[in-house]
Design a protein around this motif. Structure first.
Motif, PDB file in Angstrom:
ATOM      1  N   GLN A   1       0.786  -1.243   0.000  1.00 35.55           N
ATOM      2  CA  GLN A   1       0.000   0.000   0.000  1.00 35.55           C
ATOM      3  C   GLN A   1       0.815   1.290   0.000  1.00 35.55           C
ATOM      4  N   GLY A   2       2.118   1.197   0.255  1.00 39.29           N
ATOM      5  CA  GLY A   2       2.907   2.429   0.336  1.00 39.29           C
ATOM      6  C   GLY A   2       2.525   3.239   1.569  1.00 39.29           C
ATOM      7  N   LEU A   3       2.735   4.557   1.504  1.00 35.54           N
ATOM      8  CA  LEU A   3       2.491   5.435   2.671  1.00 35.54           C
ATOM      9  C   LEU A   3       1.035   5.443   3.128  1.00 35.54           C
ATOM     10  N   SER A   4       0.112   5.182   2.194  1.00 36.96           N
ATOM     11  CA  SER A   4      -1.312   5.215   2.565  1.00 36.96           C
ATOM     12  C   SER A   4      -1.655   4.127   3.576  1.00 36.96           C
ATOM     13  N   VAL A   5      -0.723   3.189   3.816  1.00 34.03           N
ATOM     14  CA  VAL A   5      -0.965   2.123   4.785  1.00 34.03           C
ATOM     15  C   VAL A   5      -1.123   2.692   6.199  1.00 34.03           C
ATOM     16  N   ILE A   6      -0.584   3.893   6.425  1.00 28.95           N
ATOM     17  CA  ILE A   6      -0.689   4.505   7.762  1.00 28.95           C
ATOM     18  C   ILE A   6      -2.154   4.710   8.144  1.00 28.95           C
ATOM     19  N   VAL A   7      -2.958   5.228   7.215  1.00 31.65           N
ATOM     20  CA  VAL A   7      -4.396   5.405   7.476  1.00 31.65           C
ATOM     21  C   VAL A   7      -5.061   4.038   7.640  1.00 31.65           C
ATOM     22  N   SER A   8      -4.644   3.077   6.812  1.00 30.56           N
ATOM     23  CA  SER A   8      -5.196   1.718   6.901  1.00 30.56           C
ATOM     24  C   SER A   8      -4.945   1.114   8.282  1.00 30.56           C
TER      25      SER A   8
ATOM     26  N   SER B   1      -0.534  12.413   0.644  1.00 31.28           N
ATOM     27  CA  SER B   1       0.372  11.265   0.477  1.00 31.28           C
ATOM     28  C   SER B   1      -0.080  10.061   1.310  1.00 31.28           C
ATOM     29  N   TYR B   2      -0.894  10.330   2.339  1.00 27.08           N
ATOM     30  CA  TYR B   2      -1.272   9.270   3.284  1.00 27.08           C
ATOM     31  C   TYR B   2      -2.692   8.726   3.044  1.00 27.08           C
ATOM     32  N   LEU B   3      -3.410   9.329   2.113  1.00 27.96           N
ATOM     33  CA  LEU B   3      -4.811   8.925   1.924  1.00 27.96           C
ATOM     34  C   LEU B   3      -4.917   7.769   0.926  1.00 27.96           C
ATOM     35  N   PRO B   4      -5.518   6.654   1.340  1.00 23.96           N
ATOM     36  CA  PRO B   4      -5.649   5.528   0.408  1.00 23.96           C
ATOM     37  C   PRO B   4      -6.717   5.808  -0.643  1.00 23.96           C
TER      38      PRO B   4
ATOM     39  N   GLY C   1       6.665   2.792  12.047  1.00 22.48           N
ATOM     40  CA  GLY C   1       7.402   1.872  11.168  1.00 22.48           C
ATOM     41  C   GLY C   1       7.130   2.164   9.707  1.00 22.48           C
ATOM     42  N   SER C   2       5.857   2.399   9.370  1.00 23.80           N
ATOM     43  CA  SER C   2       5.487   2.703   7.976  1.00 23.80           C
ATOM     44  C   SER C   2       6.057   4.049   7.546  1.00 23.80           C
ATOM     45  N   PHE C   3       6.048   5.016   8.477  1.00 28.30           N
ATOM     46  CA  PHE C   3       6.639   6.336   8.200  1.00 28.30           C
ATOM     47  C   PHE C   3       8.142   6.173   7.929  1.00 28.30           C
ATOM     48  N   SER C   4       8.793   5.331   8.747  1.00 25.11           N
ATOM     49  CA  SER C   4      10.228   5.054   8.564  1.00 25.11           C
ATOM     50  C   SER C   4      10.490   4.414   7.204  1.00 25.11           C
ATOM     51  N   MET C   5       9.618   3.490   6.793  1.00 25.30           N
ATOM     52  CA  MET C   5       9.760   2.855   5.476  1.00 25.30           C
ATOM     53  C   MET C   5       9.644   3.907   4.370  1.00 25.30           C
ATOM     54  N   GLY C   6       8.744   4.886   4.571  1.00 28.94           N
ATOM     55  CA  GLY C   6       8.576   5.976   3.605  1.00 28.94           C
ATOM     56  C   GLY C   6       9.827   6.841   3.497  1.00 28.94           C
ATOM     57  N   MET C   7      10.547   6.968   4.632  1.00 28.00           N
ATOM     58  CA  MET C   7      11.805   7.734   4.616  1.00 28.00           C
ATOM     59  C   MET C   7      12.891   6.993   3.838  1.00 28.00           C
ATOM     60  N   LEU C   8      12.837   5.646   3.882  1.00 25.97           N
ATOM     61  CA  LEU C   8      13.905   4.840   3.281  1.00 25.97           C
ATOM     62  C   LEU C   8      13.607   4.371   1.860  1.00 25.97           C
ATOM     63  N   PHE C   9      12.295   4.186   1.539  1.00 24.48           N
ATOM     64  CA  PHE C   9      11.897   3.689   0.208  1.00 24.48           C
ATOM     65  C   PHE C   9      10.800   4.587  -0.360  1.00 24.48           C
TER      66      PHE C   9
ATOM     67  N   SER D   1       7.622   5.751  -1.735  1.00 21.45           N
ATOM     68  CA  SER D   1       6.277   5.156  -1.719  1.00 21.45           C
ATOM     69  C   SER D   1       5.669   5.072  -3.129  1.00 21.45           C
ATOM     70  N   ASN D   2       6.114   5.950  -4.035  1.00 18.50           N
ATOM     71  CA  ASN D   2       5.574   5.961  -5.405  1.00 18.50           C
ATOM     72  C   ASN D   2       6.325   5.007  -6.335  1.00 18.50           C
ATOM     73  N   ASN D   3       7.400   4.428  -5.830  1.00 21.24           N
ATOM     74  CA  ASN D   3       8.226   3.563  -6.675  1.00 21.24           C
ATOM     75  C   ASN D   3       8.788   2.428  -5.808  1.00 21.24           C
ATOM     76  N   ILE D   4       7.888   1.561  -5.337  1.00 17.01           N
ATOM     77  CA  ILE D   4       8.268   0.521  -4.376  1.00 17.01           C
ATOM     78  C   ILE D   4       9.016  -0.609  -5.087  1.00 17.01           C
ATOM     79  N   PRO D   5      10.215  -1.005  -4.581  1.00 15.33           N
ATOM     80  CA  PRO D   5      10.969  -2.094  -5.226  1.00 15.33           C
ATOM     81  C   PRO D   5      10.150  -3.384  -5.269  1.00 15.33           C
ATOM     82  N   ASN D   6      10.303  -4.139  -6.346  1.00 12.87           N
ATOM     83  CA  ASN D   6       9.525  -5.364  -6.545  1.00 12.87           C
ATOM     84  C   ASN D   6       9.841  -6.444  -5.508  1.00 12.87           C
ATOM     85  N   ASP D   7      11.083  -6.408  -4.966  1.00 16.55           N
ATOM     86  CA  ASP D   7      11.474  -7.455  -4.006  1.00 16.55           C
ATOM     87  C   ASP D   7      11.391  -6.970  -2.556  1.00 16.55           C
ATOM     88  N   LEU D   8      10.581  -5.933  -2.307  1.00 17.91           N
ATOM     89  CA  LEU D   8      10.546  -5.335  -0.961  1.00 17.91           C
ATOM     90  C   LEU D   8      10.065  -6.330   0.102  1.00 17.91           C
TER      91      LEU D   8
END
Length: 477
Positions: free
Chosen positions: A33-40, A193-196, A251-259, A261-268
């Protein structure tokens, strides 16, 4: 007279947190879900996890003397036959889980020695399937010898994984201030950026969220060890939900800082946690130290989970089973206390699930993601029985007493149980839609869809065969 009810609300919250939560939950859901997972996360906590945990609290309190967990709850509120199917479901949903674990062990070993994620992207799915089969059969054999040492290793590794999950959040959140690290995802200050997008694709991903927060029924034995359970247990569960929500959001916010959210690696899903620790190691100038520590902890935790999940669910199935439904020969244990025929059946089912997908999914990364997704469809099927039992308790409320009640009004209780039941079923059904776009690879889409539908049907249906064999065995006797 000493009071055996020693646990306080904070003890309950910590015990439950360690058993339910892990960094993988953050990585896997960010991957879908990328950054929108925070709302989820916020929505799933309020509308699903809190009622789920409190329902488990009431059921644990109502059936405090029963040993079989979910299957006992169902048996006590319905019939022995339905209770048997609950026990069967609880056991059989672990088959895809066991098929996934050898892959996780292989990935962690490759990160320990190579410190990169090339392994999953370069080795063929068929080769991996063969290695995974050998790993699984080896641990099936080890499990049959008894589990004391592995439980101890698992306890240490589980604690290490838990500490690493919290350390990840601490290191990532403080990285910009301490190391001047920049955010990988643009516009992290923008609420949009956070709205699904609540479209069809979004709803096919919620089974992964349900899978992440599930397993609260493991907490049920602690209800009766809690001091003043009617007040302290729900307090502990609410604190648990807040702790998980905070870890999931940060944790999801941290993932957004490192990867991005609009271009998530396929092997994440497979490599994301290791790569995240690699990036943090670079920020703090410690090289691959975090990666190696995390990979070792992950490897030991996966090994322990594999061995323990071969043994524990099977013992639960056989301990609470009736001769009417499971043949006595199937329950018979050897001198080590191992139910040999149960182990053989586990071995056959898991081997099929390791080998068959490799014939239709050529790429190991896709195979890993598919198996993880299959787990998110199959594993929550056991939660359905929790909500079913809760609905029955409310329907027959005059027959059951509980020191702790989640909802005092049985009609409202029944409706809340029904909501959780339907939501879980909805997540599982839509989760069966493959995450590979049809237009991109029609053959892979159809193969994965077929496997996602056939696997749970076959696994659950197998449970209908056993009563037939049990009846035949009784007639012969």
């Amino acid at each position: 007279m000493s009071d055996s009810k020693q646990l306080r609300w904070y003890n309950v919250a910590i015990i439950a947190f360690v058993s339910v939560w892990g960094l993988g939950n953050v990585v896997n859901n960010y991957a879908t879900q990328g950054l929108s997972v925070i709302v989820s996360w916020v929505l799933i906590m309020i509308f699903y996890f809190v009622p789920y945990a409190l329902i488990v609290g009431q059921l644990g309190s109502t059936f405090k003397d029963s040993t079989g967990g979910v299957s006992s709850w169902v048996k006590n509120t319905t019939t022995k036959r339905i209770g048997y199917f609950a026990a069967w479901t609880y056991w059989v949903v672990h088959i895809p889980y066991l098929a996934q674990k050898p892959q996780g062990i292989l990935i962690s070993i490759s990160w320990i020695f190579k410190q990169n994620g090339d392994f999953i992207n370069t080795v063929s799915a068929t080769t991996i399937a063969m290695i995974c089969l050998v790993i699984f059969l080896f641990f099936l054999w080890i499990s049959s010898k008894g589990l004391t040492t592995l439980k101890r290793i698992g306890g240490i590794a589980g604690t290490a994984m838990f500490i690493m999950s919290l350390l990840f959040i601490l290191l990532a959140v403080s990285a910009p201030a301490i190391t001047g690290a920049t955010f990988a995802t643009p516009d992290m200050g923008n609420i949009k950026s956070y709205l699904p997008k609540f479209d069809f694709a979004y709803f096919t991903t919620i089974s992964m969220l349900v899978f992440a927060v599930g397993g609260a029924e493991k907490i049920s034995p602690y209800v009766n060890e809690t001091k003043n359970a009617s007040k302290e247990f729900p307090k502990g569960m609410l604190v648990l939900a807040i702790m998980i929500a905070v870890c999931a959001i940060l944790g999801s916010f941290s993932m957004g800082m490192l990867f991005d959210s609009n271009n998530i690696p396929n092997d994440l899903m497979a490599n994301g946690a290791y790569e995240a620790f690699g990036k943090l190691g670079a920020y703090y100038n410690v090289g691959n130290l975090f990666v190696i520590i995390y990979a070792i902890a992950q490897m030991l935790a996966q090994i322990s989970a594999l061995a323990f999940s071969i043994d524990a669910p099977l013992k639960i199935l056989l301990a609470d089973s009736d001769k009417e439904f499971i043949p006595e020969s199937f329950s018979k244990a050897n001198d080590k206390g191992t139910p040999v025929k149960g182990y053989i059946l586990t071995g056959i089912l898991v081997s099929v699930l390791i080998i068959v997908p490799a014939l239709g999914i050529e790429n190991m990364n896709e195979n890993y993601k598919w198996l993880l997704n299959l787990n998110s469809i199959v594993m929550p099927l056991r939660y359905l029985w929790v909500f079913f039992a809760y609905m029955m308790v409310n329907k027959m409320h005059k027959e059951f007493h509980s020191d702790y009640k989640f909802i005092k009004n049985p009609k409202i209780g029944y409706i809340v149980g029904l909501w959780c039941f339907l939501f879980t079923a909805f997540a599982c059904i839509l989760g069966a839609v493959p995450k590979v776009p049809y237009a991109e690879n029609p053959k892979a889409f159809i193969f994965q869809l077929a496997m996602n539908i056939i696997t749970p049907i076959v696994l659950i249906s197998l449970g209908a065969i056993f009563p037939y064999f049990a009846r035949r065995a009784q007639k012969k006797a």
